[in-house]
Design an enzyme around this catalytic site. Structure first.
Site, PDB file in Angstrom:
ATOM      1  N   LYS A 266       7.306  13.540  -0.006  1.00  0.00           N
ATOM      2  CA  LYS A 266       7.739  12.344  -0.745  1.00  0.00           C
ATOM      3  C   LYS A 266       8.518  13.185  -1.479  1.00  0.00           C
ATOM      4  O   LYS A 266       8.452  13.768  -2.438  1.00  0.00           O
ATOM      5  CB  LYS A 266       6.903  11.061  -0.564  1.00  0.00           C
ATOM      6  CG  LYS A 266       6.567  10.237   0.960  1.00  0.00           C
ATOM      7  CD  LYS A 266       6.381   9.033   0.480  1.00  0.00           C
ATOM      8  CE  LYS A 266       5.876   8.651   2.629  1.00  0.00           C
ATOM      9  NZ  LYS A 266       5.633   7.505   2.048  1.00  0.00           N
ATOM     10  N   ARG A 301      -1.627  10.997   6.311  1.00  0.00           N
ATOM     11  CA  ARG A 301      -0.664  11.320   7.221  1.00  0.00           C
ATOM     12  C   ARG A 301       0.557  12.838   6.614  1.00  0.00           C
ATOM     13  O   ARG A 301       0.920  12.417   5.373  1.00  0.00           O
ATOM     14  CB  ARG A 301       0.573   9.668   7.441  1.00  0.00           C
ATOM     15  CG  ARG A 301       1.552   9.623   7.817  1.00  0.00           C
ATOM     16  CD  ARG A 301       2.255   8.620   7.863  1.00  0.00           C
ATOM     17  NE  ARG A 301       3.104   8.676   8.489  1.00  0.00           N
ATOM     18  CZ  ARG A 301       4.448   9.348   8.400  1.00  0.00           C
ATOM     19  NH1 ARG A 301       5.060   8.891   7.088  1.00  0.00           N
ATOM     20  NH2 ARG A 301       5.603   8.841   9.264  1.00  0.00           N
TER      21      ARG A 301
HETATM   22  C1  7PM Z   1      12.499   8.825   5.167  1.00  0.00           C
HETATM   23  C2  7PM Z   1      12.004   8.869   4.209  1.00  0.00           C
HETATM   24  C3  7PM Z   1      12.446   8.990   6.629  1.00  0.00           C
HETATM   25  C4  7PM Z   1      10.784   8.203   4.847  1.00  0.00           C
HETATM   26  C5  7PM Z   1      10.639   8.614   6.616  1.00  0.00           C
HETATM   27  C6  7PM Z   1      10.155   8.462   5.745  1.00  0.00           C
HETATM   28  C7  7PM Z   1       4.847   5.776   5.928  1.00  0.00           C
HETATM   29  C8  7PM Z   1       4.487   5.697   7.515  1.00  0.00           C
HETATM   30  C9  7PM Z   1       6.367   6.848   6.895  1.00  0.00           C
HETATM   31  C10 7PM Z   1       3.002   6.159   5.233  1.00  0.00           C
HETATM   32  C11 7PM Z   1       2.222   4.548   6.533  1.00  0.00           C
HETATM   33  C12 7PM Z   1       7.827   9.340   5.085  1.00  0.00           C
HETATM   34  C13 7PM Z   1       8.918   7.702   5.682  1.00  0.00           C
HETATM   35  N1  7PM Z   1       5.673   6.563   5.403  1.00  0.00           N
HETATM   36  N2  7PM Z   1       3.597   4.733   7.744  1.00  0.00           N
HETATM   37  N3  7PM Z   1       5.973   6.363   7.810  1.00  0.00           N
HETATM   38  N4  7PM Z   1       2.395   5.371   5.638  1.00  0.00           N
HETATM   39  N5  7PM Z   1       1.319   3.891   7.491  1.00  0.00           N
HETATM   40  O1  7PM Z   1       7.597  10.153   4.637  1.00  0.00           O
HETATM   41  O2  7PM Z   1       3.440   6.486   3.863  1.00  0.00           O
HETATM   42  O3  7PM Z   1       7.264   9.954   6.050  1.00  0.00           O
HETATM   43  S1  7PM Z   1       8.047   7.348   7.063  1.00  0.00           S
END
Ligand code: 7PM
Length: 324
Positions: A266, A301
């Site tokens: 992130k 994750r």
């Molecule tokens: C673009 C920006 C694509 C951010 C995807 C993302 C989480 C999640 C995501 C989290 C849970 C990423 C995010 N983040 N589900 N889904 N917790 N439970 O960086 O922090 O993967 S999508």
């Protein structure tokens, strides 16, 4: 609301006589001296995610993106094959759970129509099961129709970044399937969340909001033992908000639910390390994974499963109290 219990998570050894495992962990303990029976039970009892998944160590959830902006789209034949190959590689590398997502929740991202999101995700889940891979699968979606198709195709867990605020029907689908659900905190929607996030007290506000969403889920028929909580790193949070939530992560154990943490690659990792390209943020992501493990997070994750599993193997050895 009242100030919640905030266990101080510890991994130093040897442990004092008042030490209890933090939610069943073999690695993280807290000093229960002076704590009452209710606090001891809440903070020391294991919080199972699914039968067959360990409760005494952090679980690694591997991210399998099947969005067209990721390098493969589950809705095309080549994309399907590629997604199954990536899932199989993550399982071989030690992933405990696979998280399949067909909607980018990137700040400012456009919404994906339900049929498109189903076409990207359900065939990938069915193909993973057809390959004989039995690893638990979560479906990263805010939508009842997508979750329903995923659960029918062989998914086990619902991962809802809106915590049941987006689709009123998702609680019913989840309750009827008896599936665990992850409720994640976000301030605002993906379109607007990073414009100007503000909190008076981010830890308390995220905690109280999650407590309210857990109450809502239970009122909708989802069993309390089937709820996972997540502070939502990067979802309507500044760098300082993210750091405050990570420092105080163990406070979320008082919600009585397993904690899922998603920080992998992130923006804040890039900001603090000066690394612009997300794909090069693995070392910082592994560092945050170890931090989350030491806070007793049950599920981490990640994109980089092999690297995280290797780091956690060393962390686990170093934090295990040998029997005399
Ligand atoms: C673009 C920006 C694509 C951010 C995807 C993302 C989480 C999640 C995501 C989290 C849970 C990423 C995010 N983040 N589900 N889904 N917790 N439970 O960086 O922090 O993967 S999508």
């Amino acid at each position: 609301m009242t100030t919640p219990l905030h266990p101080i998570p510890r991994t130093d050894l040897p442990r004092p006589s008042g030490a209890l495992p933090l939610t069943g962990s073999a690695h993280v303990w807290w000093d229960a001296t002076g704590a009452d029976a209710a606090a001891r039970a809440l903070l020391s009892t294991p919080k199972p995610v699914l039968p067959g998944l360990a409760t005494d160590r952090p679980l690694v959830m591997g991210i399998v993106n099947v969005t067209p902006d990721s390098f493969s789209d589950g809705g095309t034949l080549g994309g399907l094959h590629d997604a199954v190959a990536r899932a199989a590689a993550m399982v071989a590398a030690g992933a405990d759970i696979l998280d399949i997502g067909g909607e980018s929740t990137r700040p400012g991202a456009a919404e994906v129509p339900v049929p498109d999101e189903i076409a990207r995700t359900a065939p990938v889940i069915a193909a993973i099961r057809a390959e004989g891979i039995a690893t638990p699968i979560s479906i990263d979606t805010r939508k009842a129709g997508v979750a329903e198709a995923a659960l029918r195709a062989g998914a086990d867990i619902v991962n809802d970044v809106s915590a049941l605020t987006w689709d009123a029907d998702l609680a019913r689908v989840t309750a009827e399937a008896g599936a665990p659900i992850c409720l994640m905190h976000a301030q605002g929607t993906p379109q607007t969340m990073q414009l100007d996030p503000r909190y008076d007290d981010v830890l308390t506000e995220v905690y109280d909001w999650l407590a309210g969403r857990i109450d809502h889920a239970v009122a909708q028929g989802i069993a309390p033992g089937r709820i996972i909580s997540d502070p939502g790193i990067g979802f309507g949070k500044t760098l300082q908000h993210n750091l405050t939530l990570l420092r105080g992560l163990a406070r979320f154990h008082a919600l009585g639910a397993p904690i899922l943490l998603g920080a992998s690659r992130k923006k804040f990792i890039g900001t603090l390390s000066g690394v612009d390209e997300a794909a090069r943020r693995m070392p910082g992501s592994v560092s945050v994974a170890l931090w989350a493990a030491a806070q007793g997070a049950q599920i981490i994750r990640v994109h980089d499963v092999a690297e995280t599993v290797q780091a956690l193997a060393l962390w686990r050895a170093l934090t295990t109290q040998e029997q005399a």
